[in-house]
Design a protein around this motif. Structure first.
Motif, mmCIF file in Angstrom:
data_model
loop_
_atom_site.group_PDB
_atom_site.id
_atom_site.type_symbol
_atom_site.label_atom_id
_atom_site.label_comp_id
_atom_site.label_asym_id
_atom_site.label_seq_id
_atom_site.Cartn_x
_atom_site.Cartn_y
_atom_site.Cartn_z
ATOM 1 N N VAL A 177 0.739 -1.095 -0.462
ATOM 2 C CA VAL A 177 0.230 -0.206 0.209
ATOM 3 C C VAL A 177 0.886 1.408 -0.338
ATOM 4 O O VAL A 177 1.727 1.284 1.085
ATOM 5 C CB VAL A 177 -0.770 0.176 1.431
ATOM 6 C CG1 VAL A 177 -1.989 1.180 0.810
ATOM 7 C CG2 VAL A 177 -1.805 -1.222 1.328
ATOM 8 N N GLU A 178 0.848 1.855 -0.708
ATOM 9 C CA GLU A 178 1.269 3.437 -1.303
ATOM 10 C C GLU A 178 0.504 4.833 -0.140
ATOM 11 O O GLU A 178 -0.776 4.688 -0.309
ATOM 12 C CB GLU A 178 1.265 3.763 -2.618
ATOM 13 C CG GLU A 178 2.307 2.889 -3.149
ATOM 14 C CD GLU A 178 1.912 3.540 -4.933
ATOM 15 O OE1 GLU A 178 1.914 4.473 -5.386
ATOM 16 O OE2 GLU A 178 3.327 2.824 -5.274
ATOM 17 N N VAL A 230 9.322 6.470 1.896
ATOM 18 C CA VAL A 230 10.092 6.271 1.404
ATOM 19 C C VAL A 230 10.138 7.830 0.608
ATOM 20 O O VAL A 230 9.206 8.953 1.112
ATOM 21 C CB VAL A 230 9.345 5.914 0.220
ATOM 22 C CG1 VAL A 230 9.629 4.297 1.038
ATOM 23 C CG2 VAL A 230 7.596 5.821 -0.170
ATOM 24 N N SER A 231 11.036 7.847 -0.284
ATOM 25 C CA SER A 231 11.153 9.112 -1.320
ATOM 26 C C SER A 231 11.616 8.513 -2.756
ATOM 27 O O SER A 231 12.273 7.823 -2.738
ATOM 28 C CB SER A 231 11.488 9.816 -0.549
ATOM 29 O OG SER A 231 11.769 11.298 -1.327
ATOM 30 N N PRO A 232 11.283 9.420 -3.924
ATOM 31 C CA PRO A 232 10.824 10.072 -4.052
ATOM 32 C C PRO A 232 9.266 9.259 -4.684
ATOM 33 O O PRO A 232 8.749 8.260 -4.047
ATOM 34 C CB PRO A 232 10.651 10.794 -5.017
ATOM 35 C CG PRO A 232 11.631 9.511 -6.418
ATOM 36 C CD PRO A 232 12.133 8.811 -5.432
ATOM 37 N N GLY A 233 8.048 10.248 -4.987
ATOM 38 C CA GLY A 233 6.486 9.611 -4.342
ATOM 39 C C GLY A 233 6.239 9.313 -3.263
ATOM 40 O O GLY A 233 5.735 10.270 -3.304
ATOM 41 N N PRO A 234 5.534 8.459 -2.882
ATOM 42 C CA PRO A 234 4.401 8.185 -2.363
ATOM 43 C C PRO A 234 5.236 8.520 -0.675
ATOM 44 O O PRO A 234 6.874 8.918 -0.602
ATOM 45 C CB PRO A 234 3.967 6.917 -1.465
ATOM 46 C CG PRO A 234 4.882 6.232 -2.845
ATOM 47 C CD PRO A 234 5.030 6.618 -3.075
ATOM 48 N N THR A 245 0.375 9.004 0.166
ATOM 49 C CA THR A 245 0.692 9.663 0.116
ATOM 50 C C THR A 245 0.091 10.756 1.380
ATOM 51 O O THR A 245 -1.260 10.434 1.350
ATOM 52 C CB THR A 245 0.366 10.488 -0.698
ATOM 53 O OG1 THR A 245 0.815 9.720 -2.043
ATOM 54 C CG2 THR A 245 1.239 11.957 -0.811
ATOM 55 N N LEU A 246 0.539 11.787 1.953
ATOM 56 C CA LEU A 246 -0.358 12.529 3.149
ATOM 57 C C LEU A 246 -0.427 13.395 2.608
ATOM 58 O O LEU A 246 0.284 13.666 1.360
ATOM 59 C CB LEU A 246 0.444 12.585 3.903
ATOM 60 C CG LEU A 246 1.221 11.479 5.275
ATOM 61 C CD1 LEU A 246 2.040 11.994 6.117
ATOM 62 C CD2 LEU A 246 0.010 10.831 5.951
ATOM 63 N N GLU A 247 -1.838 14.293 3.147
ATOM 64 C CA GLU A 247 -1.879 15.799 2.509
ATOM 65 C C GLU A 247 -0.458 17.000 2.806
ATOM 66 O O GLU A 247 -0.372 17.744 2.302
ATOM 67 C CB GLU A 247 -3.049 16.061 3.028
ATOM 68 C CG GLU A 247 -3.677 17.605 3.181
ATOM 69 C CD GLU A 247 -3.914 17.232 1.332
ATOM 70 O OE1 GLU A 247 -3.811 18.620 0.104
ATOM 71 O OE2 GLU A 247 -4.696 16.147 1.343
ATOM 72 N N ARG A 248 -0.280 16.909 4.495
ATOM 73 C CA ARG A 248 0.548 17.557 4.852
ATOM 74 C C ARG A 248 2.228 16.389 5.036
ATOM 75 O O ARG A 248 2.037 15.890 5.579
ATOM 76 C CB ARG A 248 0.074 18.061 5.596
ATOM 77 C CG ARG A 248 -1.028 19.283 5.896
ATOM 78 C CD ARG A 248 -1.348 19.640 7.267
ATOM 79 N NE ARG A 248 -2.006 19.624 7.583
ATOM 80 C CZ ARG A 248 -3.215 18.203 7.584
ATOM 81 N NH1 ARG A 248 -4.060 18.731 6.394
ATOM 82 N NH2 ARG A 248 -3.014 17.332 8.928
ATOM 83 N N GLN A 249 3.036 16.600 4.133
ATOM 84 C CA GLN A 249 4.433 15.987 4.633
ATOM 85 C C GLN A 249 4.898 16.522 6.182
ATOM 86 O O GLN A 249 6.371 16.168 5.892
ATOM 87 C CB GLN A 249 4.840 15.700 3.588
ATOM 88 C CG GLN A 249 4.332 14.969 2.586
ATOM 89 C CD GLN A 249 3.645 15.568 1.997
ATOM 90 O OE1 GLN A 249 3.415 16.717 1.742
ATOM 91 N NE2 GLN A 249 2.552 14.791 1.281
ATOM 92 N N GLY A 250 4.657 17.222 6.689
ATOM 93 C CA GLY A 250 6.259 17.954 7.887
ATOM 94 C C GLY A 250 5.950 16.343 8.439
ATOM 95 O O GLY A 250 5.419 15.852 8.774
ATOM 96 N N ALA A 251 7.407 16.475 9.113
ATOM 97 C CA ALA A 251 7.754 16.119 10.413
ATOM 98 C C ALA A 251 6.647 15.714 11.727
ATOM 99 O O ALA A 251 6.495 14.943 11.837
ATOM 100 C CB ALA A 251 8.874 16.046 11.111
ATOM 101 N N GLU A 252 6.061 16.410 12.096
ATOM 102 C CA GLU A 252 5.016 16.056 12.989
ATOM 103 C C GLU A 252 3.951 15.540 12.868
ATOM 104 O O GLU A 252 3.059 13.864 13.486
ATOM 105 C CB GLU A 252 4.892 17.337 13.851
ATOM 106 C CG GLU A 252 3.140 17.067 14.551
ATOM 107 C CD GLU A 252 3.127 17.796 15.364
ATOM 108 O OE1 GLU A 252 2.104 18.137 15.452
ATOM 109 O OE2 GLU A 252 3.945 19.238 15.874
ATOM 110 N N GLN A 253 3.736 15.603 11.412
ATOM 111 C CA GLN A 253 2.458 14.432 10.797
ATOM 112 C C GLN A 253 3.322 13.896 10.524
ATOM 113 O O GLN A 253 1.975 12.481 10.191
ATOM 114 C CB GLN A 253 1.641 15.283 8.845
ATOM 115 C CG GLN A 253 1.039 16.712 9.713
ATOM 116 C CD GLN A 253 1.747 17.568 9.541
ATOM 117 O OE1 GLN A 253 3.393 17.740 9.623
ATOM 118 N NE2 GLN A 253 1.279 18.706 10.254
ATOM 119 N N GLN A 254 3.763 13.141 9.585
ATOM 120 C CA GLN A 254 4.419 11.683 8.854
ATOM 121 C C GLN A 254 4.642 11.074 10.746
ATOM 122 O O GLN A 254 4.501 9.729 10.185
ATOM 123 C CB GLN A 254 5.968 11.737 8.046
ATOM 124 C CG GLN A 254 5.488 12.156 7.086
ATOM 125 C CD GLN A 254 7.252 12.578 6.727
ATOM 126 O OE1 GLN A 254 8.145 12.265 6.450
ATOM 127 N NE2 GLN A 254 7.267 12.869 5.279
#
Length: 161
Positions: A76-77, A107-111, A79-88
């Protein structure tokens, strides 16, 4: 954590433990060509250093399938709306607690994340998706790939002496 130096014997021990963690100390010592007391001391040092996370039994999913069914494995890929450290960190903390999630990678890049999940059937996958993805307002996109056959599974770290 303090980094420890590893020599060729340590690498052989780690490699042997990856192959068969159920070996007795005597058998492991013979395999690596060291004395049993030295083997015991070195393995304890490797465990204390956190290089051996845990010992587990790898189950034969094909033989278990006759009893329990194959179940459903999905990659399952996310992708978060907001990719800040706290949200991740918040998303990761929630998914790693779910027993259906076998593996979780940032992962990076992509999802933002790749998950390996295993559930009994599609209704249980849908419940997992609702629990982990749909109920999180920060999940922007979910893309699931369902396994039709496992050709290889080798949870082994390659060690070069």
């Amino acid at each position: 954590m303090e980094q420890i130096a590893l020599d060729e014997t340590d690498l052989k021990l780690l490699d042997s433990l990856q192959s068969d963690a159920s070996l007795s100390n005597q058998a492991l010592a013979e395999r690596v060509h060291i004395s049993p007391p030295t083997c015991l001391r070195r393995v304890k040092r490797l465990r204390d250093a956190g290089l051996v996370e845990c010992d587990v039994a790898l189950l034969n999913v094909d033989k278990l399938a006759a009893i329990t069914g194959h179940g459903l494995t999905a990659l399952v890929e996310i992708t978060l709306e907001r990719q800040g450290a706290e949200q991740q960190e918040a998303f990761e903390a929630r998914v790693v607690l779910d027993e259906a999630v076998q593996q979780c990678y940032r992962v990076s890049p992509g999802p933002d994340f790749m998950l390996v999940v295993h559930v009994a059937d599609m209704p249980r996958y849908l419940a997992l998706a609702q629990r982990l993805f749909t109920s999180d307002a920060n999940v922007r996109n979910v893309k699931a790939f369902f396994s039709t056959r496992r050709a290889k599974f080798a949870p082994r770290v390659l060690l070069a002496p």
